[in-house]
Each structure stands twice: as structure tokens, then as C-alpha cells.
Design an enzyme around this catalytic site. Structure first.
Site, PDB file in Angstrom:
ATOM      1  N   SER A   7     -38.358  23.143   5.523  1.00  0.00           N
ATOM      2  CA  SER A   7     -36.931  23.141   5.219  1.00  0.00           C
ATOM      3  C   SER A   7     -36.192  22.239   6.194  1.00  0.00           C
ATOM      4  O   SER A   7     -36.153  22.501   7.399  1.00  0.00           O
ATOM      5  CB  SER A   7     -36.357  24.560   5.290  1.00  0.00           C
ATOM      6  OG  SER A   7     -34.955  24.473   5.154  1.00  0.00           O
ATOM      7  N   HIS A  32     -38.029  20.822   1.311  1.00  0.00           N
ATOM      8  CA  HIS A  32     -37.079  21.828   0.826  1.00  0.00           C
ATOM      9  C   HIS A  32     -35.703  21.506   1.405  1.00  0.00           C
ATOM     10  O   HIS A  32     -35.533  21.443   2.630  1.00  0.00           O
ATOM     11  CB  HIS A  32     -37.542  23.226   1.267  1.00  0.00           C
ATOM     12  CG  HIS A  32     -36.696  24.345   0.727  1.00  0.00           C
ATOM     13  ND1 HIS A  32     -36.875  24.859  -0.537  1.00  0.00           N
ATOM     14  CD2 HIS A  32     -35.660  25.033   1.282  1.00  0.00           C
ATOM     15  CE1 HIS A  32     -35.996  25.836  -0.734  1.00  0.00           C
ATOM     16  NE2 HIS A  32     -35.239  25.959   0.353  1.00  0.00           N
ATOM     17  N   ASP A  34     -31.709  22.524   1.542  1.00  0.00           N
ATOM     18  CA  ASP A  34     -30.777  23.634   1.334  1.00  0.00           C
ATOM     19  C   ASP A  34     -29.344  23.131   1.270  1.00  0.00           C
ATOM     20  O   ASP A  34     -28.821  22.611   2.251  1.00  0.00           O
ATOM     21  CB  ASP A  34     -30.899  24.630   2.496  1.00  0.00           C
ATOM     22  CG  ASP A  34     -32.196  25.400   2.444  1.00  0.00           C
ATOM     23  OD1 ASP A  34     -32.477  25.996   1.386  1.00  0.00           O
ATOM     24  OD2 ASP A  34     -32.921  25.405   3.451  1.00  0.00           O
ATOM     25  N   MET A  36     -25.496  24.185   0.830  1.00  0.00           N
ATOM     26  CA  MET A  36     -24.609  25.362   0.961  1.00  0.00           C
ATOM     27  C   MET A  36     -23.151  24.920   0.885  1.00  0.00           C
ATOM     28  O   MET A  36     -22.778  23.915   1.493  1.00  0.00           O
ATOM     29  CB  MET A  36     -24.859  26.040   2.305  1.00  0.00           C
ATOM     30  CG  MET A  36     -26.300  26.408   2.546  1.00  0.00           C
ATOM     31  SD  MET A  36     -26.498  27.149   4.174  1.00  0.00           S
ATOM     32  CE  MET A  36     -28.292  27.354   4.208  1.00  0.00           C
ATOM     33  N   HIS A  65     -32.490  23.329  -3.207  1.00  0.00           N
ATOM     34  CA  HIS A  65     -32.079  24.723  -3.372  1.00  0.00           C
ATOM     35  C   HIS A  65     -30.567  24.795  -3.262  1.00  0.00           C
ATOM     36  O   HIS A  65     -30.014  24.655  -2.168  1.00  0.00           O
ATOM     37  CB  HIS A  65     -32.785  25.551  -2.261  1.00  0.00           C
ATOM     38  CG  HIS A  65     -32.373  26.983  -2.193  1.00  0.00           C
ATOM     39  ND1 HIS A  65     -32.690  27.789  -1.112  1.00  0.00           N
ATOM     40  CD2 HIS A  65     -31.685  27.769  -3.048  1.00  0.00           C
ATOM     41  CE1 HIS A  65     -32.217  28.999  -1.309  1.00  0.00           C
ATOM     42  NE2 HIS A  65     -31.593  29.012  -2.467  1.00  0.00           N
ATOM     43  N   MET A  67     -27.309  26.598  -3.005  1.00  0.00           N
ATOM     44  CA  MET A  67     -26.625  27.854  -2.698  1.00  0.00           C
ATOM     45  C   MET A  67     -25.134  27.584  -2.868  1.00  0.00           C
ATOM     46  O   MET A  67     -24.371  27.578  -1.902  1.00  0.00           O
ATOM     47  CB  MET A  67     -26.967  28.302  -1.275  1.00  0.00           C
ATOM     48  CG  MET A  67     -28.362  28.904  -1.173  1.00  0.00           C
ATOM     49  SD  MET A  67     -28.987  28.927   0.505  1.00  0.00           S
ATOM     50  CE  MET A  67     -29.686  27.287   0.551  1.00  0.00           C
ATOM     51  N   MET A 136     -35.732  34.720  -2.334  1.00  0.00           N
ATOM     52  CA  MET A 136     -35.189  34.786  -0.975  1.00  0.00           C
ATOM     53  C   MET A 136     -35.760  35.997  -0.244  1.00  0.00           C
ATOM     54  O   MET A 136     -35.682  37.125  -0.730  1.00  0.00           O
ATOM     55  CB  MET A 136     -33.660  34.899  -1.009  1.00  0.00           C
ATOM     56  CG  MET A 136     -32.933  33.715  -1.618  1.00  0.00           C
ATOM     57  SD  MET A 136     -33.411  32.113  -0.944  1.00  0.00           S
ATOM     58  CE  MET A 136     -33.094  32.339   0.802  1.00  0.00           C
ATOM     59  N   GLY A 141     -28.219  31.485   3.700  1.00  0.00           N
ATOM     60  CA  GLY A 141     -27.092  30.929   4.458  1.00  0.00           C
ATOM     61  C   GLY A 141     -27.489  30.352   5.798  1.00  0.00           C
ATOM     62  O   GLY A 141     -26.820  29.462   6.306  1.00  0.00           O
ATOM     63  N   PHE A 142     -28.582  30.854   6.354  1.00  0.00           N
ATOM     64  CA  PHE A 142     -28.961  30.428   7.700  1.00  0.00           C
ATOM     65  C   PHE A 142     -30.477  30.366   7.847  1.00  0.00           C
ATOM     66  O   PHE A 142     -31.187  31.176   7.253  1.00  0.00           O
ATOM     67  CB  PHE A 142     -28.398  31.412   8.751  1.00  0.00           C
ATOM     68  CG  PHE A 142     -26.913  31.585   8.647  1.00  0.00           C
ATOM     69  CD1 PHE A 142     -26.043  30.699   9.272  1.00  0.00           C
ATOM     70  CD2 PHE A 142     -26.377  32.603   7.869  1.00  0.00           C
ATOM     71  CE1 PHE A 142     -24.661  30.834   9.144  1.00  0.00           C
ATOM     72  CE2 PHE A 142     -24.999  32.750   7.725  1.00  0.00           C
ATOM     73  CZ  PHE A 142     -24.142  31.866   8.366  1.00  0.00           C
ATOM     74  N   GLY A 143     -30.922  29.428   8.664  1.00  0.00           N
ATOM     75  CA  GLY A 143     -32.339  29.395   9.026  1.00  0.00           C
ATOM     76  C   GLY A 143     -32.608  30.372  10.155  1.00  0.00           C
ATOM     77  O   GLY A 143     -31.692  30.938  10.752  1.00  0.00           O
ATOM     78  N   GLY A 144     -33.870  30.587  10.415  1.00  0.00           N
ATOM     79  CA  GLY A 144     -34.267  31.363  11.591  1.00  0.00           C
ATOM     80  C   GLY A 144     -34.058  32.859  11.513  1.00  0.00           C
ATOM     81  O   GLY A 144     -34.027  33.539  12.544  1.00  0.00           O
ATOM     82  N   ASP A 174     -38.769  32.010   0.451  1.00  0.00           N
ATOM     83  CA  ASP A 174     -37.831  31.255   1.269  1.00  0.00           C
ATOM     84  C   ASP A 174     -37.136  32.156   2.284  1.00  0.00           C
ATOM     85  O   ASP A 174     -36.290  32.965   1.920  1.00  0.00           O
ATOM     86  CB  ASP A 174     -36.797  30.594   0.345  1.00  0.00           C
ATOM     87  CG  ASP A 174     -35.913  29.616   1.084  1.00  0.00           C
ATOM     88  OD1 ASP A 174     -36.169  29.344   2.274  1.00  0.00           O
ATOM     89  OD2 ASP A 174     -34.950  29.124   0.459  1.00  0.00           O
ATOM     90  N   GLY A 175     -37.529  31.984   3.548  1.00  0.00           N
ATOM     91  CA  GLY A 175     -36.836  32.670   4.628  1.00  0.00           C
ATOM     92  C   GLY A 175     -37.751  33.520   5.485  1.00  0.00           C
ATOM     93  O   GLY A 175     -38.458  34.391   4.982  1.00  0.00           O
ATOM     94  N   GLY A 176     -37.779  33.210   6.767  1.00  0.00           N
ATOM     95  CA  GLY A 176     -38.517  34.050   7.709  1.00  0.00           C
ATOM     96  C   GLY A 176     -40.027  33.925   7.652  1.00  0.00           C
ATOM     97  O   GLY A 176     -40.737  34.805   8.150  1.00  0.00           O
ATOM     98  N   GLY A 196     -38.760  26.681   7.777  1.00  0.00           N
ATOM     99  CA  GLY A 196     -37.797  25.873   8.522  1.00  0.00           C
ATOM    100  C   GLY A 196     -38.022  25.994  10.012  1.00  0.00           C
ATOM    101  O   GLY A 196     -38.619  25.118  10.658  1.00  0.00           O
TER     102      GLY A 196
HETATM  103  C1  DX5 Z   1     -31.849  30.035   3.984  1.00  0.00           C
HETATM  104  C2  DX5 Z   1     -32.482  28.826   3.399  1.00  0.00           C
HETATM  105  C3  DX5 Z   1     -33.857  28.600   3.852  1.00  0.00           C
HETATM  106  C4  DX5 Z   1     -33.997  28.328   5.328  1.00  0.00           C
HETATM  107  C5  DX5 Z   1     -35.294  28.924   5.760  1.00  0.00           C
HETATM  108  O1  DX5 Z   1     -30.594  30.224   3.420  1.00  0.00           O
HETATM  109  O2  DX5 Z   1     -32.508  28.898   1.981  1.00  0.00           O
HETATM  110  O3  DX5 Z   1     -34.498  27.564   3.121  1.00  0.00           O
HETATM  111  O4  DX5 Z   1     -33.945  26.972   5.660  1.00  0.00           O
HETATM  112  O5  DX5 Z   1     -35.361  28.831   7.129  1.00  0.00           O
HETATM  113  P1  DX5 Z   1     -36.397  29.674   7.990  1.00  0.00           P
HETATM  114  O6  DX5 Z   1     -37.771  29.266   7.562  1.00  0.00           O
HETATM  115  O7  DX5 Z   1     -36.066  29.260   9.390  1.00  0.00           O
HETATM  116  O8  DX5 Z   1     -36.116  31.134   7.741  1.00  0.00           O
HETATM  117 ZN    ZN Z   2     -33.806  27.431   0.842  1.00  0.00          ZN
END
Ligand code: DX5
Ligand code: ZN
Length: 219
Positions: A7, A32, A34, A36, A65, A67, A136, A141-144, A174-176, A196
Site C-alpha cells: 500500500s 494498492h 488508497d 480518501m 481502493h 474510500m 477491510m 482511513g489510516f495505515g498502521g 486490507d489492514g493490519g 502498508g
Molecule cells: C486503510 C487502507 C489500507 C492501508 C493499510 O484505510 O485502506 O490500504 O494502507 O495499511 P496497513 O497495512 O499499514 O494496515
Molecule cells: Zn486500502
């Protein structure tokens, strides 16, 4: 073996070209991206010019993706910017079937992203028109963020339905996603892992992508 989709949200935007080349030269399968809008999700990321710039250097599939609210208003613009797969959120689409038809008519693969609280059964009636379910495993909304564990049950439920109907729909998580949970997610039935923070915060992102491939290929 899962497909791996780093990501770009977690990339270094001052060195985007370098990070795109890293993904090109790695074992990763997709980019990927994102998008937003600060309305559907409480964050703003990047938009069309950045997707277009990445497209000029990317040698792999662009998985975009969205959002955003009213994604149908932007589907054509993202196709022109270079999206190969375009995912819209089921929660943002009161006329989802129309959105899927639009995406296909523009020549892209159609994805549906689904939030953690939304039952996968809401997808079943259109599943034959969905190329990728972007499930999801965090609130978007956020990475990490931390992986939400009950996503594993949602993956199993969706996989069973896909197999029962002999569909080719891919399940993307997608996520975590981390090196610690990649195997259990793949074993539950995921085909694509977005990563990501795990990739871009690593000391060696290329090796981390290779490690994700290795982990998800073992039985
Ligand atoms: C979250 C995004 C994800 C994000 C994943 O809203 O859709 O694609 O970049 O990031 P990680 O892998 O750090 O959770
Ligand atoms: Zn995503």
C-alpha cells in the site's frame, strides 16, 4: 501463495519514484492505492495526479481502493489515470450493481470494499459481478492499525460462498497485515494481502515482500 499488494499510503511521498521502483523490482504483485476524501473516511490521502504519476513508472497492476462518497462520479477519471482494478465501498453505493456495471464498461476489474461491521452476505447477490472483494480488516482511513480478528470468520464465510458457486472472485485483505498473521489470513481463504506499514516501515521492504510471499506459500 497469496498475491501481495504493497500500500503506497505508507510509502515515502518525497521518494515516491524510488518506492515505486522498489515494488517493481520486488516479488510484489499489485500496487494498492488508497484514495480518501475526508468524508467517507476521516482522512485525506492523495488523488488523480498521483495515481497518474505512479502509472507512468509502475510495471504491475494498479489496484485503486476508493474510500470516497459517490465513487461513480470519478470512475472514468481513475480509469484514465491508470487504474486496472477499481474498488468502491458497498457502504458508499446505494446502487452498487450500477457501479459494478460502470467499472466493467470502462474496461477495469471491479472491486467491492467492505467495512468491518458490514456482513459479507450483503455481497452475495452481486458476487458473480465482483472480481475482487476488498475486505477491510481495520476501519478504513489510516495505515498502521491493528488487525481485527473476527475478519477471519468473514473470510471463511465468503470463501465458502465463492467456492460453492465456483466463482473466480478474489478475496483481498486490507489492514493490519503483518509477518505474524499473514499465514493465518491466507489459510482462512485470502487470495491477496495488502501490506502498508509492514512493508514500508521495514528495514528492508524488498525482503519483507519476499518473506510475505514465502510465508503465504507454505502449507
Ligand atoms: C486503510 C487502507 C489500507 C492501508 C493499510 O484505510 O485502506 O490500504 O494502507 O495499511 P496497513 O497495512 O499499514 O494496515
Ligand atoms: Zn486500502
Amino acid at each position: 501463495m497469496s498475491l501481495i499488494a504493497p500500500s503506497i499510503l505508507s510509502a515515502d511521498f518525497l521518494q515516491l519514484s524510488k518506492d515505486v521502483q522498489m515494488v517493481n523490482d520486488s516479488q510484489a504483485d499489485w500496487f494498492h492505492l488508497d484514495i480518501m476524501d475526508g468524508r467517507f473516511v476521516p482522512n485525506i490521502s492523495f488523488g488523480l495526479p498521483v495515481v497518474g504519476a505512479i502509472k507512468r513508472e509502475a510495471k504491475k497492476t494498479l489496484d485503486v481502493h476508493l474510500m470516497i462518497e459517490e465513487p461513480g462520479n470519478y470512475a472514468e477519471a481513475f480509469q484514465k489515470a491508470g487504474a486496472d482494478i477499481l474498488s468502491v465501498h458497498i457502504e458508499a453505493c446505494p446502487h452498487l450493481h450500477r457501479n459494478l456495471q460502470q467499472i466493467h464498461s470502462l474496461g477495469m476489474k471491479a472491486g467491492v470494499a467492505i467495512n468491518p461491521h458490514t456482513p459479507v452476505s450483503q455481497l452475495f447477490d452481486v458476487l458473480h459481478d465482483v472480481d475482487v472483494v476488498c475486505m477491510m480488516s481495520v476501519n478504513p482511513g489510516f495505515g498502521g492499525q491493528k488487525f481485527i480478528e473476527y475478519t477471519l470468520d468473514k473470510i471463511r464465510t465468503l470463501k465458502a460462498e465463492i467456492n460453492r458457486r465456483q466463482l473466480k472472485t478474489l478475496i483481498e485483505i486490507d489492514g493490519g497485515v503483518t509477518l505474524d498473521n499473514a499465514k493465518i489470513i491466507t489459510d482462512a481463504g485470502a487470495d491477496v494481502l495488502v501490506a502498508g506499514n509492514t512493508v514500508f516501515s521495514a528495514a528492508d521492504p524488498t525482503a519483507t515482500i519476499a518473506e510475505l510471499k514465502r510465508i503465504t506459500s507454505a502449507n
